[in-house]
Design a protein around this motif. Structure first.
Motif, PDB file in Angstrom:
ATOM      1  N   PHE A  71      -1.676 -15.931  46.064  1.00  0.00           N
ATOM      2  CA  PHE A  71      -2.756 -15.464  46.026  1.00  0.00           C
ATOM      3  C   PHE A  71      -3.079 -13.856  46.395  1.00  0.00           C
ATOM      4  CE2 PHE A  71      -3.310 -20.015  46.677  1.00  0.00           C
ATOM      5  CZ  PHE A  71      -4.482 -20.126  45.943  1.00  0.00           C
ATOM      6  N   HIS A  72      -3.721 -13.315  45.323  1.00  0.00           N
ATOM      7  CA  HIS A  72      -4.008 -12.035  45.851  1.00  0.00           C
ATOM      8  C   HIS A  72      -5.161 -11.701  46.962  1.00  0.00           C
ATOM      9  CE1 HIS A  72      -5.153  -7.569  45.021  1.00  0.00           C
ATOM     10  NE2 HIS A  72      -4.070  -7.470  44.549  1.00  0.00           N
ATOM     11  N   SER A  73      -4.818 -10.619  47.669  1.00  0.00           N
ATOM     12  CA  SER A  73      -5.790 -10.381  49.017  1.00  0.00           C
ATOM     13  C   SER A  73      -7.351 -10.060  48.706  1.00  0.00           C
ATOM     14  CB  SER A  73      -5.315  -9.266  49.708  1.00  0.00           C
ATOM     15  OG  SER A  73      -5.318  -8.191  49.128  1.00  0.00           O
ATOM     16  N   GLU A  74      -7.378  -9.759  47.345  1.00  0.00           N
ATOM     17  CA  GLU A  74      -9.111  -9.378  46.727  1.00  0.00           C
ATOM     18  C   GLU A  74      -9.428 -10.324  45.876  1.00  0.00           C
ATOM     19  OE1 GLU A  74      -8.556  -5.410  45.229  1.00  0.00           O
ATOM     20  OE2 GLU A  74      -7.754  -4.527  47.043  1.00  0.00           O
ATOM     21  N   HIS A  75      -8.749 -11.304  45.444  1.00  0.00           N
ATOM     22  CA  HIS A  75      -9.177 -12.357  44.331  1.00  0.00           C
ATOM     23  C   HIS A  75      -8.715 -13.805  44.971  1.00  0.00           C
ATOM     24  CE1 HIS A  75      -9.744  -8.990  41.663  1.00  0.00           C
ATOM     25  NE2 HIS A  75      -8.502  -8.565  42.057  1.00  0.00           N
ATOM     26  N   SER A  76      -9.683 -14.080  45.900  1.00  0.00           N
ATOM     27  CA  SER A  76      -9.338 -15.469  46.544  1.00  0.00           C
ATOM     28  C   SER A  76      -9.450 -16.736  45.721  1.00  0.00           C
ATOM     29  CB  SER A  76     -10.246 -15.602  48.005  1.00  0.00           C
ATOM     30  OG  SER A  76     -11.415 -15.422  47.537  1.00  0.00           O
ATOM     31  N   GLY A  77      -9.943 -16.595  44.680  1.00  0.00           N
ATOM     32  CA  GLY A  77     -10.796 -17.744  43.910  1.00  0.00           C
ATOM     33  C   GLY A  77      -9.656 -18.530  43.295  1.00  0.00           C
ATOM     34  N   GLN A  78      -8.600 -17.493  42.666  1.00  0.00           N
ATOM     35  CA  GLN A  78      -7.735 -18.402  41.659  1.00  0.00           C
ATOM     36  C   GLN A  78      -6.114 -17.761  42.211  1.00  0.00           C
ATOM     37  OE1 GLN A  78      -7.790 -20.591  39.116  1.00  0.00           O
ATOM     38  NE2 GLN A  78      -9.920 -20.646  39.320  1.00  0.00           N
ATOM     39  N   PRO A  79      -5.077 -18.436  42.192  1.00  0.00           N
ATOM     40  CA  PRO A  79      -3.740 -18.075  42.460  1.00  0.00           C
ATOM     41  C   PRO A  79      -3.407 -16.913  41.497  1.00  0.00           C
ATOM     42  CG  PRO A  79      -3.737 -20.149  41.486  1.00  0.00           C
ATOM     43  CD  PRO A  79      -5.129 -19.909  41.887  1.00  0.00           C
ATOM     44  N   CYS A  80      -2.485 -16.005  41.565  1.00  0.00           N
ATOM     45  CA  CYS A  80      -2.154 -15.245  40.878  1.00  0.00           C
ATOM     46  C   CYS A  80      -0.562 -15.348  40.263  1.00  0.00           C
ATOM     47  CB  CYS A  80      -2.300 -13.697  41.482  1.00  0.00           C
ATOM     48  SG  CYS A  80      -1.334 -13.212  42.962  1.00  0.00           S
ATOM     49  N   GLY A  81       0.002 -16.702  40.955  1.00  0.00           N
ATOM     50  CA  GLY A  81       1.166 -16.582  40.619  1.00  0.00           C
ATOM     51  C   GLY A  81       1.882 -18.060  41.374  1.00  0.00           C
ATOM     52  N   MET A  82       3.406 -18.121  41.319  1.00  0.00           N
ATOM     53  CA  MET A  82       3.966 -19.108  41.997  1.00  0.00           C
ATOM     54  C   MET A  82       5.203 -18.852  42.487  1.00  0.00           C
ATOM     55  SD  MET A  82       4.414 -23.159  40.223  1.00  0.00           S
ATOM     56  CE  MET A  82       2.802 -23.574  40.647  1.00  0.00           C
ATOM     57  N   VAL A  83       5.742 -19.525  43.473  1.00  0.00           N
ATOM     58  CA  VAL A  83       7.143 -19.230  43.986  1.00  0.00           C
ATOM     59  C   VAL A  83       8.114 -20.189  43.008  1.00  0.00           C
ATOM     60  CG1 VAL A  83       8.776 -19.714  45.777  1.00  0.00           C
ATOM     61  CG2 VAL A  83       6.345 -18.821  46.553  1.00  0.00           C
ATOM     62  N   VAL A  84       8.988 -19.448  42.528  1.00  0.00           N
ATOM     63  CA  VAL A  84      10.029 -20.138  41.684  1.00  0.00           C
ATOM     64  C   VAL A  84      10.895 -21.103  42.539  1.00  0.00           C
ATOM     65  CG1 VAL A  84      11.291 -19.936  39.541  1.00  0.00           C
ATOM     66  CG2 VAL A  84       9.174 -18.463  39.797  1.00  0.00           C
ATOM     67  N   SER A 129      -0.678  -7.254  36.804  1.00  0.00           N
ATOM     68  CA  SER A 129      -1.894  -6.794  37.246  1.00  0.00           C
ATOM     69  C   SER A 129      -2.015  -7.052  38.606  1.00  0.00           C
ATOM     70  CB  SER A 129      -3.205  -7.004  36.560  1.00  0.00           C
ATOM     71  OG  SER A 129      -3.338  -8.541  36.713  1.00  0.00           O
ATOM     72  N   ALA A 130      -1.318  -8.080  39.354  1.00  0.00           N
ATOM     73  CA  ALA A 130      -1.861  -7.956  41.006  1.00  0.00           C
ATOM     74  C   ALA A 130      -0.965  -7.302  41.789  1.00  0.00           C
ATOM     75  CB  ALA A 130      -1.507  -9.705  41.199  1.00  0.00           C
ATOM     76  N   LEU A 131       0.044  -6.552  40.969  1.00  0.00           N
ATOM     77  CA  LEU A 131       0.778  -5.718  41.775  1.00  0.00           C
ATOM     78  C   LEU A 131       0.210  -4.378  42.018  1.00  0.00           C
ATOM     79  CD1 LEU A 131       4.031  -6.834  40.138  1.00  0.00           C
ATOM     80  CD2 LEU A 131       3.761  -7.301  42.345  1.00  0.00           C
ATOM     81  N   ASP A 132      -0.885  -4.057  41.115  1.00  0.00           N
ATOM     82  CA  ASP A 132      -1.538  -2.574  41.381  1.00  0.00           C
ATOM     83  C   ASP A 132      -2.184  -2.294  42.262  1.00  0.00           C
ATOM     84  OD1 ASP A 132      -0.772  -2.315  38.746  1.00  0.00           O
ATOM     85  OD2 ASP A 132      -2.363  -3.108  37.772  1.00  0.00           O
ATOM     86  N   THR A 133      -2.959  -3.214  43.177  1.00  0.00           N
ATOM     87  CA  THR A 133      -3.702  -3.018  44.401  1.00  0.00           C
ATOM     88  C   THR A 133      -3.758  -4.373  45.256  1.00  0.00           C
ATOM     89  OG1 THR A 133      -5.861  -3.901  43.329  1.00  0.00           O
ATOM     90  CG2 THR A 133      -5.464  -1.643  43.077  1.00  0.00           C
ATOM     91  N   GLY A 134      -4.092  -3.940  46.526  1.00  0.00           N
ATOM     92  CA  GLY A 134      -3.915  -5.115  47.651  1.00  0.00           C
ATOM     93  C   GLY A 134      -2.759  -5.623  47.946  1.00  0.00           C
ATOM     94  N   SER A 135      -2.616  -6.874  48.460  1.00  0.00           N
ATOM     95  CA  SER A 135      -1.417  -7.416  48.832  1.00  0.00           C
ATOM     96  C   SER A 135      -1.515  -8.978  48.256  1.00  0.00           C
ATOM     97  CB  SER A 135      -1.204  -7.435  50.311  1.00  0.00           C
ATOM     98  OG  SER A 135      -2.608  -8.107  51.063  1.00  0.00           O
ATOM     99  N   ILE A 136      -0.171  -9.513  48.214  1.00  0.00           N
ATOM    100  CA  ILE A 136      -0.139 -10.913  47.806  1.00  0.00           C
ATOM    101  C   ILE A 136       0.461 -11.833  48.845  1.00  0.00           C
ATOM    102  CG2 ILE A 136       1.191 -12.270  45.911  1.00  0.00           C
ATOM    103  CD1 ILE A 136       1.133  -9.795  44.232  1.00  0.00           C
ATOM    104  N   HIS A 137      -0.130 -13.050  49.096  1.00  0.00           N
ATOM    105  CA  HIS A 137       0.329 -13.836  50.111  1.00  0.00           C
ATOM    106  C   HIS A 137       0.580 -15.100  49.517  1.00  0.00           C
ATOM    107  CE1 HIS A 137      -1.491 -10.915  52.961  1.00  0.00           C
ATOM    108  NE2 HIS A 137      -2.496 -10.556  51.931  1.00  0.00           N
ATOM    109  N   ILE A 138       1.501 -15.836  50.570  1.00  0.00           N
ATOM    110  CA  ILE A 138       1.949 -17.212  50.345  1.00  0.00           C
ATOM    111  C   ILE A 138       0.898 -18.439  50.472  1.00  0.00           C
ATOM    112  CG2 ILE A 138       3.316 -18.986  50.697  1.00  0.00           C
ATOM    113  CD1 ILE A 138       5.063 -16.693  49.203  1.00  0.00           C
ATOM    114  N   GLY A 139       0.370 -19.126  49.544  1.00  0.00           N
ATOM    115  CA  GLY A 139      -0.462 -20.353  50.080  1.00  0.00           C
ATOM    116  C   GLY A 139      -2.009 -20.102  49.755  1.00  0.00           C
ATOM    117  N   SER A 140      -2.323 -18.875  50.418  1.00  0.00           N
ATOM    118  CA  SER A 140      -3.703 -18.552  50.473  1.00  0.00           C
ATOM    119  C   SER A 140      -4.040 -16.965  50.518  1.00  0.00           C
ATOM    120  CB  SER A 140      -4.417 -19.379  51.406  1.00  0.00           C
ATOM    121  OG  SER A 140      -4.270 -18.559  52.837  1.00  0.00           O
ATOM    122  N   PRO A 141      -5.097 -16.395  50.365  1.00  0.00           N
ATOM    123  CA  PRO A 141      -5.215 -15.078  50.477  1.00  0.00           C
ATOM    124  C   PRO A 141      -5.027 -14.537  52.043  1.00  0.00           C
ATOM    125  CG  PRO A 141      -7.314 -16.120  49.193  1.00  0.00           C
ATOM    126  CD  PRO A 141      -6.248 -17.241  50.008  1.00  0.00           C
TER     127      PRO A 141
END
Length: 309
Positions: free
Chosen positions: A246-259, A278-290
Motif C-alpha cells: 500500500f502507498h502511504s498517501e492512498h490507503s484505500g487500494q493496494p498499489c501492488g503485491m509481493v511476488v 506511479s506509486a514510486l513518485d511520492t510518499g512511501s510504500i508499505h507491506i500489508g497496509s499503509p
C-alpha cells in the motif's frame, strides 16, 4: 541446495511439443535439445497461472514449476489435451533438483564432461540434465535435475572429495530474486499479466508465435497500451508472496503485491514486488497496509524502468 520448492512434470507423447507450444507463452517448437526456456501458462484473461522452465529430456518435454502448482497445473493442462497424443506425469518424487552456485566448476566436471556456458544452455548426461541459470553478482549458477538415487550418490561423492557446502534451499530463492526472475506459486497464481512482472524482459514470452490462452490480452498490453505496473527489487523487515502493498498517501487500494521473498543475509527479507509505477513518485510504500513494514528500494526503480520502456 536440494530444491524441494520445485516440482517436475514430464509430458510424453507424439504431440508433446506441439501441445505445449499451443498452451505456453513461449516458442516451444523451436526449443533445441541444448537449451531450456522460460515460459508462462496463462488464464484466458492473460493472467499467469504458473511460470515454468521447460526443456527436452529424452523423448519427453520436462517442466520445472513451483511444487505447490504441480497438481493444479497437471489438471488444467489435461483439460486442454482433447485428442492430443500426450501423457502428463508428475515425476517430482522420482527426480531430485539440486542448485549449485559459486566456484563449482571443478566439482561439477566430475559428473559432466563439459558445463553449459550461457544462461539456459543445457548439457545432458546419464545422471540427468545440467542447466546454466542466470549469474548473480558474477557467481555462476546451475540446476541439476535427474534420477533421485543417482544424484544422491553423486552428491555424496562430491561432499567427500570436494567438501561442498550444503545450504538451505531458500538461498536459491534469494538468488532468483537478485537475478530478477519471478516465480509464480499458489499464493500468486492468476494475479499478474506477464509484463507486470517483467516476464517479457527476461525471455519468457514470444510475440511471434501463434495463439495460446490469454495471448490477445498480453499482445494488447505490449503493443497498444502503456505498461503501468512493473516488478522491482525491494527490502523489508518482513514480507511473503501474495501479500498486498500500500502507498502511504492512498490507503484505500493496494498499489501492488509481493511476488517472491526470501530471507536476506543481513536480516529482513529481499523481495520482488509488482507495483504501479506511479506509486514510486511520492510518499512511501508499505507491506500489508499503509502503516505496515516499509519497503526500501536498493536501486532507483523509476529510473530503471524508464530506461527499459
Amino acid at each position: 541446495m536440494v530444491l524441494n520448492q520445485f516440482g517436475v512434470i514430464d509430458v510424453h507423447g507424439d504431440d508433446a511439443t506441439s501441445f505445449l507450444h499451443a498452451q505456453l507463452t513461449n516458442d516451444i517448437q523451436s526449443l533445441g535439445v541444448g537449451s531450456a526456456q522460460l515460459a508462462g501458462f496463462c488464464s484466458p484473461k492473460g493472467r499467469l497461472l504458473a511460470t515454468l522452465l521447460v526443456w527436452r529430456a529424452g523423448n519427453a518435454m520436462r517442466i520445472l514449476v513451483s511444487r505447490d502448482l504441480v497438481a493444479p497445473l497437471t489438471k488444467r493442462l489435461s483439460m486442454f489435451a482433447l485428442r492430443a497424443k500426450i501423457n502428463l506425469i508428475n515425476t517430482t518424487d522420482h527426480l531430485t533438483v539440486v542448485g549449485f552456485a559459486g566456484n563449482v566448476y571443478v566439482a561439477l566436471l566430475q559428473c559432466f564432461e563439459m558445463l553449459p556456458e550461457k544462461a539456459r544452455a543445457k548439457i545432458d548426461a546419464s545422471c540427468g540434465e545440467l542447466i546454466r541459470m542466470s549469474d548473480v553478482n558474477n557467481l555462476p549458477r546451475f540446476l541439476w535435475v535427474g534420477p533421485k538415487a543417482t544424484i544422491e550418490a553423486k552428491i555424496a561423492t562430491l561432499d567427500a572429495t570436494h567438501h561442498m557446502r550444503k545450504v538451505e534451499p531458500a538461498l536459491w530463492d534469494w538468488l532468483d530474486i537478485h537475478a530478477g526472475e519471478p516465480r509464480v506459486n499458489a499464493a500468486t497464481s492468476e494475479q499478474f499479466v506477464p509484463q507486470m512482472i517483467n516476464f517479457e524482459l527476461i525471455g519468457g514470452i514470444s510475440f511471434r508465435k501463434g495463439c495460446y490462452p490469454g495471448q490477445e490480452i498480453i499482445a494488447r498490453c505490449q503493443y497498444r497500451g502503456t505498461i503501468k505496473r512493473r516488478m522491482v527489487l525491494a527490502h523489508a523487515t518482513q514480507a511473503h508472496a501474495g501479500v498486498e502493498v500500500f502507498h502511504s498517501e492512498h490507503s484505500g487500494q493496494p498499489c501492488g503485491m509481493v511476488v517472491n521473498s526470501s530471507s536476506a543475509p543481513k536480516g529482513g527479507v529481499d523481495c520482488l514486488v509488482q507495483l504501479q509505477l506511479s506509486a514510486l513518485d511520492t510518499g512511501s510504500i508499505h507491506i500489508g497496509s499503509p502503516f505496515g513494514p516499509l519497503l526500501i528500494f536498493p536501486v532507483t526503480p523509476r529510473f530503471v524502468y524508464d530506461e527499459l520502456l
